[in-house]
Write a protein that holds these residues in place. Structure first.
Motif, mmCIF file in Angstrom:
data_model
loop_
_atom_site.group_PDB
_atom_site.id
_atom_site.type_symbol
_atom_site.label_atom_id
_atom_site.label_comp_id
_atom_site.label_asym_id
_atom_site.label_seq_id
_atom_site.Cartn_x
_atom_site.Cartn_y
_atom_site.Cartn_z
ATOM 1 N N ALA A 114 0.886 -1.232 -0.143
ATOM 2 C CA ALA A 114 0.013 0.139 0.286
ATOM 3 C C ALA A 114 1.323 1.557 0.402
ATOM 4 O O ALA A 114 0.741 2.078 -0.754
ATOM 5 C CB ALA A 114 -0.769 0.198 1.020
ATOM 6 N N ASP A 115 2.238 1.091 0.964
ATOM 7 C CA ASP A 115 2.750 2.007 1.185
ATOM 8 C C ASP A 115 3.554 2.674 -0.334
ATOM 9 O O ASP A 115 3.991 3.585 -0.359
ATOM 10 C CB ASP A 115 3.539 2.459 1.899
ATOM 11 C CG ASP A 115 4.669 1.312 2.122
ATOM 12 O OD1 ASP A 115 4.715 0.549 1.164
ATOM 13 O OD2 ASP A 115 5.223 0.928 3.009
ATOM 14 N N LEU A 116 3.479 1.565 -1.904
ATOM 15 C CA LEU A 116 3.576 2.756 -2.921
ATOM 16 C C LEU A 116 2.814 2.684 -3.458
ATOM 17 O O LEU A 116 3.254 3.160 -5.032
ATOM 18 C CB LEU A 116 4.355 1.176 -3.512
ATOM 19 C CG LEU A 116 5.291 0.297 -2.737
ATOM 20 C CD1 LEU A 116 6.090 -0.642 -3.652
ATOM 21 C CD2 LEU A 116 6.904 0.644 -2.306
ATOM 22 N N ILE A 117 1.926 2.728 -3.239
ATOM 23 C CA ILE A 117 0.362 3.310 -4.299
ATOM 24 C C ILE A 117 0.258 4.893 -3.814
ATOM 25 O O ILE A 117 -0.039 4.744 -2.935
ATOM 26 C CB ILE A 117 -0.518 2.388 -3.880
ATOM 27 C CG1 ILE A 117 0.030 0.887 -4.032
ATOM 28 C CG2 ILE A 117 -1.850 3.175 -4.994
ATOM 29 C CD1 ILE A 117 -1.252 -0.245 -3.735
ATOM 30 N N ARG A 118 0.171 5.606 -4.663
ATOM 31 C CA ARG A 118 0.207 7.021 -4.996
ATOM 32 C C ARG A 118 -1.283 7.518 -5.545
ATOM 33 O O ARG A 118 -0.857 6.483 -7.080
ATOM 34 C CB ARG A 118 0.990 8.106 -5.604
ATOM 35 C CG ARG A 118 2.343 7.688 -4.781
ATOM 36 C CD ARG A 118 3.423 8.482 -5.466
ATOM 37 N NE ARG A 118 4.311 8.111 -3.890
ATOM 38 C CZ ARG A 118 6.046 9.012 -4.236
ATOM 39 N NH1 ARG A 118 5.355 10.438 -5.342
ATOM 40 N NH2 ARG A 118 6.567 8.905 -3.792
ATOM 41 N N THR A 119 -1.922 7.710 -5.397
ATOM 42 C CA THR A 119 -3.369 7.784 -6.047
ATOM 43 C C THR A 119 -3.962 9.120 -5.697
ATOM 44 O O THR A 119 -3.520 10.220 -4.899
ATOM 45 C CB THR A 119 -4.822 7.312 -4.626
ATOM 46 O OG1 THR A 119 -4.561 7.387 -3.956
ATOM 47 C CG2 THR A 119 -4.706 5.736 -4.589
ATOM 48 N N GLU A 120 -4.676 9.490 -6.729
ATOM 49 C CA GLU A 120 -5.213 11.132 -7.206
ATOM 50 C C GLU A 120 -6.834 10.529 -7.598
ATOM 51 O O GLU A 120 -7.060 9.894 -8.739
ATOM 52 C CB GLU A 120 -4.207 11.619 -8.252
ATOM 53 C CG GLU A 120 -4.566 12.573 -8.096
ATOM 54 C CD GLU A 120 -3.528 14.059 -8.633
ATOM 55 O OE1 GLU A 120 -3.333 14.586 -7.330
ATOM 56 O OE2 GLU A 120 -3.899 14.599 -9.343
ATOM 57 N N ARG A 121 -7.476 11.316 -6.874
ATOM 58 C CA ARG A 121 -9.479 11.245 -6.534
ATOM 59 C C ARG A 121 -9.436 12.044 -7.337
ATOM 60 O O ARG A 121 -9.803 13.294 -7.185
ATOM 61 C CB ARG A 121 -9.400 10.705 -5.811
ATOM 62 C CG ARG A 121 -9.205 9.082 -4.893
ATOM 63 C CD ARG A 121 -9.711 9.429 -3.477
ATOM 64 N NE ARG A 121 -8.358 8.200 -2.701
ATOM 65 C CZ ARG A 121 -8.742 6.624 -2.677
ATOM 66 N NH1 ARG A 121 -10.805 6.414 -2.660
ATOM 67 N NH2 ARG A 121 -8.059 5.873 -1.692
ATOM 68 N N TYR A 122 -10.766 12.405 -8.751
ATOM 69 C CA TYR A 122 -10.924 13.672 -9.417
ATOM 70 C C TYR A 122 -12.605 13.953 -8.289
ATOM 71 O O TYR A 122 -13.026 15.047 -8.555
ATOM 72 C CB TYR A 122 -11.622 13.023 -10.841
ATOM 73 C CG TYR A 122 -9.884 13.551 -11.995
ATOM 74 C CD1 TYR A 122 -8.935 13.324 -11.367
ATOM 75 C CD2 TYR A 122 -10.747 13.021 -12.504
ATOM 76 C CE1 TYR A 122 -7.899 13.648 -12.546
ATOM 77 C CE2 TYR A 122 -9.460 13.025 -13.994
ATOM 78 C CZ TYR A 122 -7.424 12.954 -13.473
ATOM 79 O OH TYR A 122 -6.782 13.829 -14.103
ATOM 80 N N GLY A 123 -12.525 13.065 -7.142
ATOM 81 C CA GLY A 123 -13.309 13.803 -6.318
ATOM 82 C C GLY A 123 -14.800 13.209 -6.391
ATOM 83 O O GLY A 123 -15.756 13.547 -5.530
#
Lengths: 202, 251
Positions: B241-250
Protein backbone atom coordinates in the motif's frame (compact mmCIF):
# COMPACT_ATOMS: atom_id res chain seq x y z
CA UNK A 1 -10.44 40.87 -16.09
CA UNK A 2 -13.52 38.95 -17.10
CA UNK A 3 -13.19 35.74 -19.09
CA UNK A 4 -14.87 36.12 -22.45
CA UNK A 5 -18.19 34.31 -22.52
CA UNK A 6 -18.12 33.06 -18.93
CA UNK A 7 -21.04 33.81 -16.66
CA UNK A 8 -20.68 31.04 -14.08
CA UNK A 9 -23.10 29.90 -11.46
CA UNK A 10 -22.89 32.47 -8.77
CA UNK A 11 -24.40 31.10 -5.56
CA UNK A 12 -27.56 32.83 -4.25
CA UNK A 13 -26.61 35.76 -2.02
CA UNK A 14 -28.06 34.17 1.12
CA UNK A 15 -25.52 31.38 0.63
CA UNK A 16 -22.74 33.61 -0.63
CA UNK A 17 -21.70 34.65 2.84
CA UNK A 18 -21.23 31.02 3.84
CA UNK A 19 -19.00 30.17 0.88
CA UNK A 20 -15.34 31.21 1.23
CA UNK A 21 -13.61 32.91 -1.73
CA UNK A 22 -12.87 30.61 -4.66
CA UNK A 23 -15.15 27.82 -3.38
CA UNK A 24 -18.31 26.37 -4.91
CA UNK A 25 -21.21 24.62 -3.23
CA UNK A 26 -21.15 20.83 -3.50
CA UNK A 27 -24.14 18.62 -2.66
CA UNK A 28 -22.27 15.32 -2.68
CA UNK A 29 -19.35 14.37 -0.48
CA UNK A 30 -16.27 13.92 -2.69
CA UNK A 31 -13.47 11.59 -1.56
CA UNK A 32 -9.81 12.57 -1.84
CA UNK A 33 -6.70 10.89 -0.48
CA UNK A 34 -3.04 10.39 -1.30
CA UNK A 35 -3.09 6.61 -1.21
CA UNK A 36 -5.26 3.51 -0.94
CA UNK A 37 -8.04 3.56 1.64
CA UNK A 38 -6.87 1.76 4.78
CA UNK A 39 -9.48 -0.59 6.25
CA UNK A 40 -9.00 -0.08 9.98
CA UNK A 41 -11.07 -2.38 12.17
CA UNK A 42 -12.25 -0.95 15.47
CA UNK A 43 -10.66 -3.90 17.29
CA UNK A 44 -7.29 -2.82 15.85
CA UNK A 45 -7.90 0.87 16.40
CA UNK A 46 -6.21 2.98 19.03
CA UNK A 47 -5.58 6.66 19.68
CA UNK A 48 -2.39 7.93 21.31
CA UNK A 49 -1.83 11.37 22.77
CA UNK A 50 1.87 12.28 22.67
CA UNK A 51 4.20 15.04 23.72
CA UNK A 52 7.03 14.78 21.21
CA UNK A 53 7.94 11.09 21.06
CA UNK A 54 6.60 10.43 24.58
CA UNK A 55 3.13 8.86 24.84
CA UNK A 56 0.90 10.58 27.40
CA UNK A 57 -2.14 8.31 27.12
CA UNK A 58 -3.44 5.65 24.77
CA UNK A 59 -7.08 4.60 24.32
CA UNK A 60 -8.53 1.57 22.58
CA UNK A 61 -11.82 1.81 20.70
CA UNK A 62 -14.11 0.97 23.61
CA UNK A 63 -12.27 3.29 25.98
CA UNK A 64 -12.29 6.12 23.45
CA UNK A 65 -15.91 5.77 22.42
CA UNK A 66 -16.89 5.84 26.12
CA UNK A 67 -15.63 9.45 26.34
CA UNK A 68 -18.31 12.17 26.18
CA UNK A 69 -19.76 12.49 22.67
CA UNK A 70 -20.50 15.93 21.28
CA UNK A 71 -22.46 16.90 18.17
CA UNK A 72 -21.00 19.35 15.66
CA UNK A 73 -22.80 20.44 12.48
CA UNK A 74 -20.52 22.55 10.34
CA UNK A 75 -19.80 23.72 6.80
CA UNK A 76 -16.60 22.15 5.44
CA UNK A 77 -14.24 23.50 2.80
CA UNK A 78 -11.92 21.37 0.66
CA UNK A 79 -8.86 22.99 -0.94
CA UNK A 80 -9.96 21.45 -4.27
CA UNK A 81 -12.64 24.18 -4.12
CA UNK A 82 -15.79 22.45 -2.96
CA UNK A 83 -17.72 23.54 0.10
CA UNK A 84 -20.38 21.40 1.71
CA UNK A 85 -22.94 22.84 4.10
CA UNK A 86 -24.20 21.41 7.38
CA UNK A 87 -22.17 18.24 7.70
CA UNK A 88 -23.30 16.53 10.91
CA UNK A 89 -20.72 14.79 13.07
CA UNK A 90 -20.49 13.28 16.52
CA UNK A 91 -17.27 12.65 18.30
CA UNK A 92 -15.00 13.47 21.18
CA UNK A 93 -13.90 17.09 21.50
CA UNK A 94 -10.15 17.49 21.66
CA UNK A 95 -10.85 19.40 24.91
CA UNK A 96 -12.39 16.23 26.35
CA UNK A 97 -9.48 14.08 25.16
CA UNK A 98 -7.03 16.33 26.98
CA UNK A 99 -9.28 16.42 30.05
CA UNK A 100 -9.41 12.62 30.13
CA UNK A 101 -5.62 12.52 29.94
CA UNK A 102 -5.49 15.12 32.72
CA UNK A 103 -3.30 17.57 30.81
CA UNK A 104 -3.34 21.08 29.46
CA UNK A 105 -1.58 21.66 26.12
CA UNK A 106 2.17 21.28 26.80
CA UNK A 107 3.06 23.21 23.61
CA UNK A 108 1.33 25.48 21.13
CA UNK A 109 1.56 23.10 18.17
CA UNK A 110 0.36 19.66 17.18
CA UNK A 111 0.63 17.09 14.45
CA UNK A 112 -2.37 14.87 13.85
CA UNK A 113 -1.18 11.37 12.91
CA UNK A 114 -2.94 8.69 10.87
CA UNK A 115 -2.84 4.93 10.34
CA UNK A 116 -1.59 5.34 6.76
CA UNK A 117 1.37 7.51 7.75
CA UNK A 118 -0.40 10.77 6.93
CA UNK A 119 0.17 13.74 9.17
CA UNK A 120 -1.00 17.33 9.30
CA UNK A 121 -0.08 20.20 11.60
CA UNK A 122 -2.67 22.22 13.50
CA UNK A 123 -1.91 24.85 16.16
CA UNK A 124 -3.21 23.77 19.58
CA UNK A 125 -5.47 26.83 19.82
CA UNK A 126 -7.33 25.66 16.71
CA UNK A 127 -8.15 22.35 18.36
CA UNK A 128 -9.38 23.65 21.71
CA UNK A 129 -12.36 25.63 22.95
CA UNK A 130 -14.85 23.34 21.20
CA UNK A 131 -13.38 23.99 17.76
CA UNK A 132 -12.33 20.45 16.95
CA UNK A 133 -13.10 16.82 17.62
CA UNK A 134 -12.12 13.29 16.79
CA UNK A 135 -15.29 12.36 14.94
CA UNK A 136 -16.71 8.84 15.20
CA UNK A 137 -20.10 9.28 13.52
CA UNK A 138 -21.26 11.07 10.38
CA UNK A 139 -25.00 11.71 10.08
CA UNK A 140 -25.51 9.37 12.99
CA UNK A 141 -23.68 6.40 11.47
CA UNK A 142 -20.12 5.08 11.75
CA UNK A 143 -17.85 7.00 9.38
CA UNK A 144 -17.14 4.91 6.28
CA UNK A 145 -13.50 4.08 5.52
CA UNK A 146 -13.60 6.30 2.40
CA UNK A 147 -14.32 9.27 4.62
CA UNK A 148 -11.70 8.37 7.21
CA UNK A 149 -13.52 5.94 9.48
CA UNK A 150 -13.49 4.58 12.04
CA UNK A 151 -12.31 7.99 13.31
CA UNK A 152 -11.16 11.21 11.70
CA UNK A 153 -10.09 14.56 13.02
CA UNK A 154 -12.58 17.35 12.38
CA UNK A 155 -11.22 20.91 12.25
CA UNK A 156 -13.97 22.46 10.14
CA UNK A 157 -12.72 26.06 10.18
CA UNK A 158 -9.57 25.06 8.25
CA UNK A 159 -9.31 23.49 4.78
CA UNK A 160 -10.39 19.89 5.05
CA UNK A 161 -6.97 18.29 4.50
CA UNK A 162 -6.34 19.36 8.12
CA UNK A 163 -9.19 17.05 9.21
CA UNK A 164 -6.98 13.96 9.06
CA UNK A 165 -8.68 10.73 8.03
CA UNK A 166 -7.94 7.43 9.84
CA UNK A 167 -6.53 9.42 12.74
CA UNK A 168 -4.67 7.43 15.38
CA UNK A 169 -2.92 10.07 17.40
CA UNK A 170 -2.22 13.65 18.28
CA UNK A 171 1.33 14.74 18.98
CA UNK A 172 2.26 18.01 20.66
CA UNK A 173 5.36 19.46 19.02
CA UNK A 174 7.71 22.19 20.16
CA UNK A 175 7.57 23.96 16.78
CA UNK A 176 5.00 24.22 14.01
CA UNK A 177 6.11 21.19 11.99
CA UNK A 178 4.68 20.83 8.48
CA UNK A 179 2.81 17.57 7.82
CA UNK A 180 2.31 15.54 4.64
CA UNK A 181 0.63 18.08 2.35
CA UNK A 182 2.28 21.04 4.04
CA UNK A 183 5.61 19.58 2.88
CA UNK A 184 4.19 19.14 -0.64
CA UNK A 185 3.14 22.63 -1.55
CA UNK A 186 0.11 23.27 0.65
CA UNK A 187 -0.27 26.10 3.15
CA UNK A 188 1.11 25.74 6.66
CA UNK A 189 -2.17 26.98 8.28
CA UNK A 190 -4.95 26.68 5.68
CA UNK A 191 -7.65 29.23 6.52
CA UNK A 192 -10.31 29.03 3.76
CA UNK A 193 -11.56 32.58 4.44
CA UNK A 194 -8.08 33.93 3.70
CA UNK A 195 -7.67 31.45 0.80
CA UNK A 196 -4.52 29.95 2.28
CA UNK A 197 -4.33 27.07 -0.19
CA UNK A 198 -0.71 26.84 -1.21
CA UNK A 199 2.65 27.51 0.42
CA UNK A 200 3.13 30.95 -1.09
CA UNK A 201 -0.34 32.26 -0.21
CA UNK A 202 -0.18 35.06 2.39
CA UNK B 1 8.40 51.91 -1.71
CA UNK B 2 7.06 48.58 -0.72
CA UNK B 3 7.45 45.67 -3.05
CA UNK B 4 4.23 44.55 -4.67
CA UNK B 5 3.98 40.77 -4.34
CA UNK B 6 3.55 39.06 -7.67
CA UNK B 7 0.15 37.40 -7.97
CA UNK B 8 0.48 33.63 -8.16
CA UNK B 9 -2.08 33.77 -10.98
CA UNK B 10 -0.94 34.35 -14.50
CA UNK B 11 -2.66 34.97 -17.80
CA UNK B 12 -2.55 32.05 -20.21
CA UNK B 13 -3.94 32.11 -23.71
CA UNK B 14 -5.26 29.22 -25.72
CA UNK B 15 -3.01 28.49 -28.69
CA UNK B 16 -4.43 25.18 -29.89
CA UNK B 17 -7.53 23.05 -29.36
CA UNK B 18 -7.56 19.36 -30.19
CA UNK B 19 -10.53 17.05 -29.74
CA UNK B 20 -9.32 13.80 -28.19
CA UNK B 21 -12.58 11.89 -27.76
CA UNK B 22 -16.27 12.80 -27.92
CA UNK B 23 -16.09 14.07 -24.34
CA UNK B 24 -12.46 15.11 -23.90
CA UNK B 25 -10.70 17.99 -25.62
CA UNK B 26 -7.11 19.15 -25.18
CA UNK B 27 -6.44 22.85 -24.73
CA UNK B 28 -2.90 24.13 -25.19
CA UNK B 29 -2.04 27.22 -23.14
CA UNK B 30 0.78 29.63 -23.74
CA UNK B 31 2.04 30.76 -20.33
CA UNK B 32 2.84 34.43 -19.78
CA UNK B 33 5.24 33.27 -17.03
CA UNK B 34 6.63 29.86 -18.02
CA UNK B 35 7.16 27.57 -15.02
CA UNK B 36 9.17 24.52 -14.07
CA UNK B 37 6.97 21.48 -13.50
CA UNK B 38 7.03 17.72 -13.09
CA UNK B 39 4.97 15.02 -14.75
CA UNK B 40 1.83 14.40 -12.70
CA UNK B 41 1.35 17.93 -11.40
CA UNK B 42 -1.77 20.00 -11.92
CA UNK B 43 -2.78 23.62 -12.29
CA UNK B 44 -5.72 25.61 -11.04
CA UNK B 45 -7.70 27.43 -13.70
CA UNK B 46 -9.75 30.49 -12.78
CA UNK B 47 -12.54 32.05 -14.81
CA UNK B 48 -14.07 35.43 -14.02
CA UNK B 49 -17.64 36.50 -14.84
CA UNK B 50 -18.44 40.12 -15.77
CA UNK B 51 -19.82 40.73 -12.24
CA UNK B 52 -16.52 39.63 -10.68
CA UNK B 53 -17.70 36.14 -9.67
CA UNK B 54 -14.89 33.62 -10.09
CA UNK B 55 -14.85 29.85 -10.47
CA UNK B 56 -11.73 27.72 -10.17
CA UNK B 57 -11.01 24.09 -10.88
CA UNK B 58 -7.92 21.88 -10.86
CA UNK B 59 -6.76 20.16 -14.05
CA UNK B 60 -3.86 17.75 -14.46
CA UNK B 61 -1.17 18.70 -16.94
CA UNK B 62 -1.05 16.23 -19.85
CA UNK B 63 2.11 17.56 -21.46
CA UNK B 64 5.57 16.45 -20.36
CA UNK B 65 7.99 19.02 -19.01
CA UNK B 66 10.74 17.90 -21.39
CA UNK B 67 14.22 16.55 -21.42
CA UNK B 68 15.38 17.29 -17.88
CA UNK B 69 13.96 16.26 -14.55
CA UNK B 70 11.80 19.34 -14.24
CA UNK B 71 11.92 21.62 -17.22
CA UNK B 72 10.46 25.00 -17.85
CA UNK B 73 7.45 24.83 -20.11
CA UNK B 74 6.14 27.77 -22.11
CA UNK B 75 3.13 25.80 -23.34
CA UNK B 76 1.15 23.24 -21.37
CA UNK B 77 -1.63 20.90 -22.43
CA UNK B 78 -4.74 20.33 -20.34
CA UNK B 79 -7.14 17.60 -21.43
CA UNK B 80 -10.55 18.62 -20.13
CA UNK B 81 -13.52 16.28 -19.89
CA UNK B 82 -16.94 17.82 -20.38
CA UNK B 83 -19.10 17.34 -17.31
CA UNK B 84 -22.75 17.96 -18.19
CA UNK B 85 -23.53 19.53 -14.83
CA UNK B 86 -20.17 21.29 -14.64
CA UNK B 87 -19.53 24.98 -14.34
CA UNK B 88 -16.05 25.34 -15.80
CA UNK B 89 -15.71 22.43 -18.25
CA UNK B 90 -18.77 23.50 -20.32
CA UNK B 91 -17.09 26.89 -20.79
CA UNK B 92 -14.09 25.17 -22.35
CA UNK B 93 -16.14 22.85 -24.51
CA UNK B 94 -18.77 25.32 -25.66
CA UNK B 95 -17.18 28.78 -25.54
CA UNK B 96 -13.38 28.74 -25.43
CA UNK B 97 -11.58 29.53 -28.69
CA UNK B 98 -8.01 30.04 -29.77
CA UNK B 99 -6.76 33.37 -28.46
CA UNK B 100 -8.97 33.36 -25.35
CA UNK B 101 -7.27 34.13 -22.07
CA UNK B 102 -7.89 32.51 -18.71
CA UNK B 103 -6.03 32.73 -15.43
CA UNK B 104 -3.92 29.84 -14.37
CA UNK B 105 -1.90 28.98 -11.28
CA UNK B 106 0.71 26.31 -10.81
CA UNK B 107 2.37 23.95 -10.95
CA UNK B 108 0.67 22.34 -7.95
CA UNK B 109 0.97 19.05 -6.11
CA UNK B 110 4.10 17.40 -4.79
CA UNK B 111 3.06 13.77 -4.32
CA UNK B 112 1.54 12.38 -7.50
CA UNK B 113 4.68 13.08 -9.53
CA UNK B 114 7.29 11.07 -11.41
CA UNK B 115 10.59 12.03 -12.98
CA UNK B 116 13.24 9.91 -14.67
CA UNK B 117 15.49 10.06 -11.60
CA UNK B 118 12.78 8.23 -9.64
CA UNK B 119 13.51 5.23 -11.88
CA UNK B 120 11.21 2.24 -12.14
CA UNK B 121 9.59 -0.08 -12.77
CA UNK B 122 6.48 2.07 -12.71
CA UNK B 123 2.91 0.85 -12.86
CA UNK B 124 0.34 3.39 -14.01
CA UNK B 125 -3.37 2.68 -13.63
CA UNK B 126 -5.86 5.10 -15.10
CA UNK B 127 -9.62 5.21 -15.55
CA UNK B 128 -11.13 7.52 -18.16
CA UNK B 129 -9.80 11.06 -17.87
CA UNK B 130 -7.68 9.81 -14.97
CA UNK B 131 -5.14 8.91 -17.63
CA UNK B 132 -4.14 12.57 -18.05
CA UNK B 133 -1.39 12.90 -15.38
CA UNK B 134 -0.24 9.35 -16.27
CA UNK B 135 0.11 10.45 -19.90
CA UNK B 136 2.42 13.21 -18.72
CA UNK B 137 4.55 10.52 -17.03
CA UNK B 138 4.62 8.30 -20.13
CA UNK B 139 5.54 11.31 -22.25
CA UNK B 140 8.19 12.40 -19.76
CA UNK B 141 9.76 8.93 -19.86
CA UNK B 142 9.98 9.19 -23.63
CA UNK B 143 11.14 12.81 -23.71
CA UNK B 144 13.88 12.26 -21.14
CA UNK B 145 15.14 9.06 -22.76
CA UNK B 146 14.46 7.13 -19.55
CA UNK B 147 14.62 3.35 -19.83
CA UNK B 148 12.56 2.82 -16.69
CA UNK B 149 10.11 -0.01 -17.36
CA UNK B 150 6.60 1.44 -17.32
CA UNK B 151 3.25 -0.23 -17.80
CA UNK B 152 0.03 1.71 -18.18
CA UNK B 153 -3.19 -0.14 -17.46
CA UNK B 154 -5.89 2.08 -18.92
CA UNK B 155 -9.57 1.41 -18.46
CA UNK B 156 -12.04 3.12 -20.78
CA UNK B 157 -15.62 2.36 -21.61
CA UNK B 158 -15.21 2.01 -25.37
CA UNK B 159 -12.44 2.22 -27.99
CA UNK B 160 -13.56 5.68 -29.11
CA UNK B 161 -13.20 7.04 -25.58
CA UNK B 162 -9.56 6.02 -25.24
CA UNK B 163 -7.88 9.40 -24.70
CA UNK B 164 -4.46 9.71 -26.44
CA UNK B 165 -5.14 6.35 -28.11
CA UNK B 166 -2.93 6.69 -31.18
CA UNK B 167 -0.04 8.12 -29.21
CA UNK B 168 -0.27 5.37 -26.58
CA UNK B 169 -0.44 2.62 -29.20
CA UNK B 170 2.61 4.19 -30.84
CA UNK B 171 4.55 4.34 -27.56
CA UNK B 172 3.65 0.70 -26.92
CA UNK B 173 4.80 -0.27 -30.41
CA UNK B 174 8.32 1.03 -29.82
CA UNK B 175 8.98 -1.90 -27.49
CA UNK B 176 11.41 0.13 -25.43
CA UNK B 177 10.04 -0.78 -22.04
CA UNK B 178 6.69 1.02 -22.18
CA UNK B 179 3.65 -1.26 -22.22
CA UNK B 180 0.03 -0.37 -22.78
CA UNK B 181 -2.63 -2.66 -21.35
CA UNK B 182 -5.99 -1.39 -22.48
CA UNK B 183 -9.21 -2.66 -21.00
CA UNK B 184 -12.60 -1.73 -22.38
CA UNK B 185 -15.51 -2.13 -20.01
CA UNK B 186 -18.32 -1.93 -22.58
CA UNK B 187 -16.79 -3.36 -25.74
CA UNK B 188 -14.72 -6.37 -26.74
CA UNK B 189 -10.94 -5.96 -26.68
CA UNK B 190 -9.46 -4.71 -29.96
CA UNK B 191 -5.86 -5.84 -29.57
CA UNK B 192 -4.02 -8.93 -28.35
CA UNK B 193 -3.04 -8.76 -24.66
CA UNK B 194 -5.80 -6.26 -24.00
CA UNK B 195 -8.93 -6.90 -21.97
CA UNK B 196 -12.65 -6.37 -21.92
CA UNK B 197 -13.64 -6.11 -18.25
CA UNK B 198 -13.24 -3.93 -15.21
CA UNK B 199 -9.84 -3.82 -13.57
CA UNK B 200 -9.37 -6.68 -11.11
CA UNK B 201 -6.58 -8.33 -9.12
CA UNK B 202 -5.85 -10.86 -11.91
CA UNK B 203 -5.30 -8.05 -14.40
CA UNK B 204 -2.98 -6.34 -11.91
CA UNK B 205 -1.02 -9.54 -11.30
CA UNK B 206 -0.51 -9.90 -15.06
CA UNK B 207 0.56 -6.26 -15.35
CA UNK B 208 3.07 -6.68 -12.53
CA UNK B 209 4.38 -9.88 -14.12
CA UNK B 210 5.04 -8.04 -17.38
CA UNK B 211 7.47 -5.76 -15.55
CA UNK B 212 11.06 -7.07 -15.17
CA UNK B 213 10.79 -6.76 -11.41
CA UNK B 214 8.29 -5.58 -8.80
CA UNK B 215 7.12 -1.98 -9.28
CA UNK B 216 8.96 0.72 -7.36
CA UNK B 217 5.85 2.87 -7.41
CA UNK B 218 2.28 2.63 -8.66
CA UNK B 219 0.18 5.66 -9.63
CA UNK B 220 -3.59 5.32 -9.77
CA UNK B 221 -5.86 8.06 -11.06
CA UNK B 222 -9.55 8.33 -11.88
CA UNK B 223 -12.92 8.68 -10.21
CA UNK B 224 -13.14 7.76 -6.56
CA UNK B 225 -14.92 4.49 -7.33
CA UNK B 226 -12.27 3.59 -9.91
CA UNK B 227 -9.34 4.47 -7.67
CA UNK B 228 -10.79 2.55 -4.72
CA UNK B 229 -11.29 -0.57 -6.83
CA UNK B 230 -7.97 -0.32 -8.66
CA UNK B 231 -5.94 0.38 -5.52
CA UNK B 232 -7.56 -2.61 -3.82
CA UNK B 233 -6.80 -4.77 -6.88
CA UNK B 234 -3.15 -3.69 -6.66
CA UNK B 235 -3.01 -4.54 -2.96
CA UNK B 236 -4.61 -7.92 -3.70
CA UNK B 237 -1.96 -8.43 -6.39
CA UNK B 238 0.73 -7.98 -3.75
CA UNK B 239 1.74 -4.35 -4.33
CA UNK B 240 2.45 -2.79 -0.90
CA UNK B 241 0.00 0.00 0.00
CA UNK B 242 2.80 2.45 0.74
CA UNK B 243 4.03 2.22 -2.87
CA UNK B 244 0.62 3.18 -4.25
CA UNK B 245 -0.06 6.86 -4.87
CA UNK B 246 -3.57 7.91 -5.75
CA UNK B 247 -5.26 10.90 -7.22
CA UNK B 248 -9.04 10.96 -7.05
CA UNK B 249 -11.12 13.29 -9.10
CA UNK B 250 -13.41 13.55 -6.12
CA UNK B 251 -16.58 12.27 -7.77
Amino acid sequence: MATRGFSGRKPPTDNGERIPPGQYLEQGFPVLSAGPTPRVRTEDWSFTLKHGPRPIKKWNWSEFSALPLTRMTRDIHCVTAWTKFDTAWQGVLVDDILADAGITPPTGYTLALSFDGYSTNVPAKDLLGGKSMVALLYEGKPITSDHGGPARLLVPHLYFWKSAKWVNGLQFTERDEPGFWELRGYHIYGDPWREQRYTDDP
Amino acid sequence: MSEVPQSPWQAASITRIEKRTPRVTSFFFSLSRPFVYQAGQHVDVRLTAPDGYQARRSYSIASAPGKGEAMEGATIELAIEKLDDGEVSPFFHEVAAIGDEVELRGPLGGHFIWSASDGGPILLVGGGSGVVPLMAMARQREASGSKAPMTLVFSARVWDEVIFRDELVDLDGRQDGFNLVLTLTREPARRPMHHSRRIDARMMIEAVERLPKAPALAFVCGSNAFVSAAAQALIDAGVPADLIRTERYGV
